[in-house]
Design a protein around this motif. Structure first.
Motif, short mmCIF file in Angstrom:
data_model
loop_
_atom_site.label_atom_id
_atom_site.label_comp_id
_atom_site.label_asym_id
_atom_site.label_seq_id
_atom_site.Cartn_x
_atom_site.Cartn_y
_atom_site.Cartn_z
N THR A 23 12.29 130.57 116.00
CA THR A 23 13.33 128.82 116.50
C THR A 23 11.97 128.27 116.18
OG1 THR A 23 11.33 129.28 119.30
CG2 THR A 23 14.37 129.36 118.82
N VAL A 24 11.72 126.47 115.53
CA VAL A 24 10.43 126.24 115.55
C VAL A 24 10.98 124.70 116.14
CG1 VAL A 24 11.32 125.01 113.39
CG2 VAL A 24 9.18 125.26 113.98
N SER A 25 9.68 124.28 116.55
CA SER A 25 10.19 123.43 116.98
C SER A 25 8.83 122.22 116.53
CB SER A 25 8.90 123.15 119.37
OG SER A 25 9.96 124.14 119.79
N LYS A 26 9.54 120.61 117.43
CA LYS A 26 8.39 119.97 116.86
C LYS A 26 7.05 120.07 116.62
CE LYS A 26 12.90 117.63 116.48
NZ LYS A 26 13.61 116.01 118.05
N GLY A 27 5.51 119.72 115.52
CA GLY A 27 4.78 119.56 116.75
C GLY A 27 4.44 121.20 116.58
N GLU A 28 4.56 122.00 116.19
CA GLU A 28 4.45 123.25 116.09
C GLU A 28 4.71 124.52 114.41
OE1 GLU A 28 5.97 126.53 118.12
OE2 GLU A 28 7.79 126.22 117.57
N ILE A 29 3.58 125.00 113.94
CA ILE A 29 3.66 126.05 112.78
C ILE A 29 3.70 126.85 113.22
CG2 ILE A 29 2.56 127.27 110.74
CD1 ILE A 29 0.83 124.42 111.05
N VAL A 30 4.99 127.85 112.77
CA VAL A 30 5.36 128.94 113.34
C VAL A 30 5.50 129.13 111.18
CG1 VAL A 30 7.80 130.80 113.36
CG2 VAL A 30 6.59 128.27 114.58
N ARG A 204 2.58 130.59 115.94
CA ARG A 204 3.69 131.67 116.77
C ARG A 204 3.96 132.38 114.40
NH1 ARG A 204 8.10 131.04 118.14
NH2 ARG A 204 9.19 129.23 117.90
N GLY A 205 4.09 133.78 115.13
CA GLY A 205 5.08 134.02 113.91
C GLY A 205 6.22 135.59 113.69
N TYR A 206 6.56 135.56 113.57
CA TYR A 206 7.68 136.87 113.21
C TYR A 206 7.26 137.70 111.85
CZ TYR A 206 10.17 133.83 115.91
OH TYR A 206 10.88 132.34 116.86
N ILE A 213 13.78 141.50 111.95
CA ILE A 213 12.50 140.43 112.50
C ILE A 213 11.91 141.96 113.65
CG2 ILE A 213 12.16 139.69 113.88
CD1 ILE A 213 13.39 137.91 112.77
N VAL A 214 10.58 142.60 113.07
CA VAL A 214 10.14 143.83 113.61
C VAL A 214 9.13 143.26 114.71
CG1 VAL A 214 11.56 145.59 111.97
CG2 VAL A 214 8.56 143.70 111.97
N GLY A 215 8.48 142.46 114.99
CA GLY A 215 7.75 141.14 115.63
C GLY A 215 7.42 140.27 115.87
N ALA A 216 7.59 140.08 116.74
CA ALA A 216 7.49 137.70 116.99
C ALA A 216 6.27 137.81 117.93
CB ALA A 216 8.49 137.67 117.42
N ASP A 217 5.04 136.46 117.45
CA ASP A 217 4.46 136.98 118.71
C ASP A 217 3.12 135.46 117.86
OD1 ASP A 217 1.85 137.81 120.67
OD2 ASP A 217 1.81 139.19 120.42
N ALA A 223 -3.22 138.48 114.39
CA ALA A 223 -3.61 138.12 113.52
C ALA A 223 -4.53 139.10 113.60
CB ALA A 223 -3.76 136.47 113.10
N MET A 224 -4.31 139.48 115.04
CA MET A 224 -5.58 140.94 115.46
C MET A 224 -4.83 142.37 115.50
SD MET A 224 -7.27 138.76 117.99
CE MET A 224 -6.76 139.79 119.36
#
Ligand code: ATP
Length: 235
Positions: A23-30, A204-206, A213-217, A223-224
């Protein structure tokens, strides 16, 4: 919100994507990270209605099912895709390219306001409206491509590897511009191989691997993450 639910895409018998939900919402960067051939471009094309290979799942824009809608109708819902090859007209000027981006019905009435808004996001383009795009650098062309997409007044911008082929200093400028676009309330979903800089501006990222999809956070957590660092951050 733009949402893909369990999208599967096949090229013949080759499964390029299986059960991909994002998903991606208005006003966010994924950001979606993945190696070459993971299926990132296929995913963007599938949600923008630019492939007929979607054999399962649903794409929803603000709750409306757009899975089978043709690309021009999807644009009218507020989704704009900047493809990997940028899709600009190299023999036309900056301004001509931007005006062509205002073709969708949703953008026509607001063409002048949108042009002002886009030029204020890209000061370099504002200085050279008459320059032929072919004569511009890679970074400037990418700005034209994103500017043209912004002329359709999107609420969600899809970007296919926007930093590809750009020198490091231009990447930094590009990602800064994307952060400013987000501040205007537009949602950005980008696929990238430049994990470090894209995660730095993302919410957020996938992680996409071999069509799954093997990860989402959160971008911060990704990054860590040691696995992400080993696979995408070269650390
Ligand atoms: P890259 O970063 O190299 O562009 P990607 O993650 O965007 O890679 P895709 O371009 O989506 O990956 O490709 C995913 C898989 O689907 C690859 O194995 C690719 O060879 C295959 N594929 C893509 N387009 C087609 C097509 N039109 N016909 C057949 N197979 C395709």
């Amino acid at each position: 919100m733009l949402e893909s639910r369990n999208i599967s895409v096949f090229y013949g018998r080759h499964r390029a994507l299986e059960d991909v939900s994002a998903t991606v919402s208005k006003g966010e960067i994924v950001v979606m990270l993945g190696a070459n051939g993971a299926g990132k471009s296929t995913f963007l094309r599938a949600i923008a209605g630019q492939t007929r290979k979607v054999e399962g799942g649903t794409v929803l824009m603000d709750g409306a099912d757009i899975t089978l809608s043709p690309p021009h109708e999807i644009v009218e819902t507020g989704i704009a895709l900047v493809p990997e090859d940028r899709g600009i007209f190299a023999d036309l000027t900056v301004q001509e390219n931007l005006i062509l981006g205002a073709h969708p019905q949703r953008a026509r009435a607001l063409e002048t306001e949108n042009l002002e808004r886009v030029l204020s996001l890209f000061p370099k383009l504002k200085q050279r409206p008459k320059q032929i795009v072919r004569t511009m650098s890679g970074g400037e062309r990418q700005m034209v491509a994103i500017g043209r997409a912004m002329m359709s007044a999107p609420s969600i911008l899809l970007l296919d590897e926007p930093s590809l082929g750009l020198a490091p200093v231009l990447c930094t400028e590009l990602f800064r511009t994307l952060a400013r676009i987000k501040e205007t309330g537009v949602g950005i979903f980008m696929v990238e191989q430049n994990a470090k800089q894209s995660l730095a501006i993302a919410d957020r990222g996938y992680l996409l691997d071999n069509g799954h999809i093997v990860g989402a956070d959160t971008a911060k957590a990704l990054a860590m993450d040691a696995k992400v660092q080993a696979a995408y951050l070269g650390e």
